[in-house]
Design an enzyme around this catalytic site. Sequence first.
Site, PDB file in Angstrom:
ATOM      1  N   GLY A  80       0.792  -1.328   0.092  1.00  0.00           N
ATOM      2  CA  GLY A  80      -0.150  -0.137  -0.077  1.00  0.00           C
ATOM      3  C   GLY A  80       0.821   1.205  -0.039  1.00  0.00           C
ATOM      4  N   TYR A 148       9.105  -2.495   4.144  1.00  0.00           N
ATOM      5  CA  TYR A 148       8.985  -2.817   2.681  1.00  0.00           C
ATOM      6  C   TYR A 148      10.059  -2.718   1.842  1.00  0.00           C
ATOM      7  CZ  TYR A 148       6.401  -1.886  -1.637  1.00  0.00           C
ATOM      8  OH  TYR A 148       6.223  -1.910  -3.047  1.00  0.00           O
ATOM      9  N   LYS A 152      11.748  -6.122  -0.027  1.00  0.00           N
ATOM     10  CA  LYS A 152      12.036  -6.336  -1.201  1.00  0.00           C
ATOM     11  C   LYS A 152      13.515  -6.703  -1.418  1.00  0.00           C
ATOM     12  CE  LYS A 152       8.118  -4.882  -3.359  1.00  0.00           C
ATOM     13  NZ  LYS A 152       7.222  -5.953  -3.935  1.00  0.00           N
ATOM     14  N   ARG A 219       9.298  13.620  -5.285  1.00  0.00           N
ATOM     15  CA  ARG A 219       9.078  12.317  -5.825  1.00  0.00           C
ATOM     16  C   ARG A 219       8.921  12.264  -7.328  1.00  0.00           C
ATOM     17  NH1 ARG A 219       9.752  11.348  -1.123  1.00  0.00           N
ATOM     18  NH2 ARG A 219       8.374  10.079   0.164  1.00  0.00           N
TER      19      ARG A 219
HETATM   20  P1  NAD Z   1      -1.498  -4.094  -5.434  1.00  0.00           P
HETATM   21  O1  NAD Z   1      -1.752  -4.065  -4.065  1.00  0.00           O
HETATM   22  O2  NAD Z   1      -2.665  -3.538  -6.466  1.00  0.00           O
HETATM   23  O3  NAD Z   1      -1.367  -5.525  -6.152  1.00  0.00           O
HETATM   24  C1  NAD Z   1      -0.860  -6.505  -5.390  1.00  0.00           C
HETATM   25  C2  NAD Z   1      -1.818  -8.158  -5.527  1.00  0.00           C
HETATM   26  O4  NAD Z   1      -1.437  -8.973  -4.561  1.00  0.00           O
HETATM   27  C3  NAD Z   1      -3.384  -7.582  -4.884  1.00  0.00           C
HETATM   28  O5  NAD Z   1      -4.084  -7.726  -5.644  1.00  0.00           O
HETATM   29  C4  NAD Z   1      -3.318  -8.487  -3.459  1.00  0.00           C
HETATM   30  O6  NAD Z   1      -4.493  -9.229  -3.453  1.00  0.00           O
HETATM   31  C5  NAD Z   1      -2.294  -9.756  -4.095  1.00  0.00           C
HETATM   32  N1  NAD Z   1      -1.822 -10.190  -2.870  1.00  0.00           N
HETATM   33  C6  NAD Z   1      -1.345  -9.935  -1.729  1.00  0.00           C
HETATM   34  N2  NAD Z   1      -1.368 -10.833  -0.788  1.00  0.00           N
HETATM   35  C7  NAD Z   1      -1.571 -11.903  -1.571  1.00  0.00           C
HETATM   36  C8  NAD Z   1      -1.616 -13.577  -1.161  1.00  0.00           C
HETATM   37  N3  NAD Z   1      -1.208 -13.862  -0.058  1.00  0.00           N
HETATM   38  N4  NAD Z   1      -1.650 -14.558  -2.095  1.00  0.00           N
HETATM   39  C9  NAD Z   1      -2.091 -14.032  -3.435  1.00  0.00           C
HETATM   40  N5  NAD Z   1      -2.026 -12.725  -3.862  1.00  0.00           N
HETATM   41  C10 NAD Z   1      -1.776 -11.687  -2.731  1.00  0.00           C
HETATM   42  O7  NAD Z   1      -0.199  -3.496  -5.918  1.00  0.00           O
HETATM   43  P2  NAD Z   1       0.358  -2.993  -7.207  1.00  0.00           P
HETATM   44  O8  NAD Z   1       0.709  -1.602  -6.850  1.00  0.00           O
HETATM   45  O9  NAD Z   1      -0.218  -3.556  -8.338  1.00  0.00           O
HETATM   46  O10 NAD Z   1       1.870  -3.518  -7.123  1.00  0.00           O
HETATM   47  C11 NAD Z   1       2.401  -4.866  -7.486  1.00  0.00           C
HETATM   48  C12 NAD Z   1       3.699  -5.177  -7.265  1.00  0.00           C
HETATM   49  O11 NAD Z   1       4.612  -3.897  -7.609  1.00  0.00           O
HETATM   50  C13 NAD Z   1       3.930  -5.233  -5.747  1.00  0.00           C
HETATM   51  O12 NAD Z   1       4.872  -6.205  -5.687  1.00  0.00           O
HETATM   52  C14 NAD Z   1       4.470  -3.891  -5.449  1.00  0.00           C
HETATM   53  O13 NAD Z   1       5.135  -4.386  -4.112  1.00  0.00           O
HETATM   54  C15 NAD Z   1       5.258  -3.728  -6.538  1.00  0.00           C
HETATM   55  N6  NAD Z   1       5.559  -2.202  -6.563  1.00  0.00           N
HETATM   56  C16 NAD Z   1       4.456  -1.276  -6.827  1.00  0.00           C
HETATM   57  C17 NAD Z   1       4.592  -0.016  -6.890  1.00  0.00           C
HETATM   58  C18 NAD Z   1       3.522   0.981  -7.144  1.00  0.00           C
HETATM   59  O14 NAD Z   1       3.716   2.331  -7.080  1.00  0.00           O
HETATM   60  N7  NAD Z   1       2.221   0.455  -7.271  1.00  0.00           N
HETATM   61  C19 NAD Z   1       5.821   0.663  -6.563  1.00  0.00           C
HETATM   62  C20 NAD Z   1       7.013  -0.145  -6.322  1.00  0.00           C
HETATM   63  C21 NAD Z   1       6.700  -1.477  -6.358  1.00  0.00           C
END
Ligand code: NAD
Length: 321
Positions: A80, A148, A152, A219
């Site tokens: 989040g 977090y 990673k 940012r």
């Molecule tokens: P998001 O929260 O929309 O998607 C992550 C998904 O993982 C969710 O749908 C959630 O239900 C699923 N999930 C969580 N726990 C789970 C479990 N135990 N089993 C199965 N599924 C599970 O986040 P996002 O923004 O789409 O991010 C995707 C990836 O990119 C993540 O790994 C996040 O850390 C990484 N990331 C995102 C951002 C960003 O700005 N959105 C930035 C850096 C890294």
Amino acid sequence: MKKALVCGAGGFIGGHLVRQLKKEGYWVRGVDLKKPEFSPSAADEFLILDLREEKNCQTAILGPNHESFDEVYQLAADMGGMGFIHAAECEIMHNSALINIHMIHSSANAGVKRYFFSSSACVYRDMEYNELELSEENAYPALPDNEYGWEKLYAERMAMAYGRRFGLTIRLARFQNCYGPEGTWKGGREKAPAALCRKIAEAKDNDTIEIWGDGTAMRAYTYIDDMIEGIRMLMDSDIENGVNIGRQEYVSVDELAKTIAEISGKKINLKHIEGPVGVKARNFRIDRISSLGWISQFSLRDGLTKTYSWIKDQVEINKSN
Ligand code: NAD
């Protein structure tokens, strides 16, 4: 036909990635705790599974005819915005680590060929304003600002270790903040662009919205279509080790809010309150992803215009329900 498994396919980036893979002709299985909230998944098959359980990772990784997947995209994470990252340190360290531990292990055992892991700019240390951009090597010596980021880094290293032992091709992306339509926009997990779009969409002309911190944190934000293009380019490339993906357009949180207010056509006043802010600044180099021909196509204003319009609609739909 290539077969891809997308973990986290019910989430923001995963949902968009499934759509892209389908456009490119892949057979796609999505897996997540939940289906996408805002539109049906484009995946050929969608499994609801908790990937913290090893047996569920083994189920997810077994192809439709018990063959292995050509490509696995591991985006599932307990994740989040800054509010969530500060409030849920243990959940992040526990849940995301379990997902990553079991997913890479199951993929290696199943003979997967290519494995993509979505890491984050949060692996980098806090920076001073105007400090030179960090390159990928500058993640070490490691000093992420939050748990977090540490999780990673651990998951990156684990994926690389499995790559070395099992001959699995690993691709590691470190994402800048990503935003766009169909991203979480309420409920406590939303990130700054979505939270500010929502607050401004809900506000009346001349209203005041609250901003966590003093509004000076710098940012960069990357529109979802740019991010998806970067993911696919990286996966197809021969670049080993981490690769930053993000647009180099730096703004303060106040500037972000003012841009969204301008897009909305409303006069919005900002009130700064105590709240989790995260690092002062975070700038990274993008030579590696640029060497593949990646160019960010969406300016912050263009991306926010699309995102604000989508969130404004969501606010309206929510009001009428
Ligand atoms: P998001 O929260 O929309 O998607 C992550 C998904 O993982 C969710 O749908 C959630 O239900 C699923 N999930 C969580 N726990 C789970 C479990 N135990 N089993 C199965 N599924 C599970 O986040 P996002 O923004 O789409 O991010 C995707 C990836 O990119 C993540 O790994 C996040 O850390 C990484 N990331 C995102 C951002 C960003 O700005 N959105 C930035 C850096 C890294």
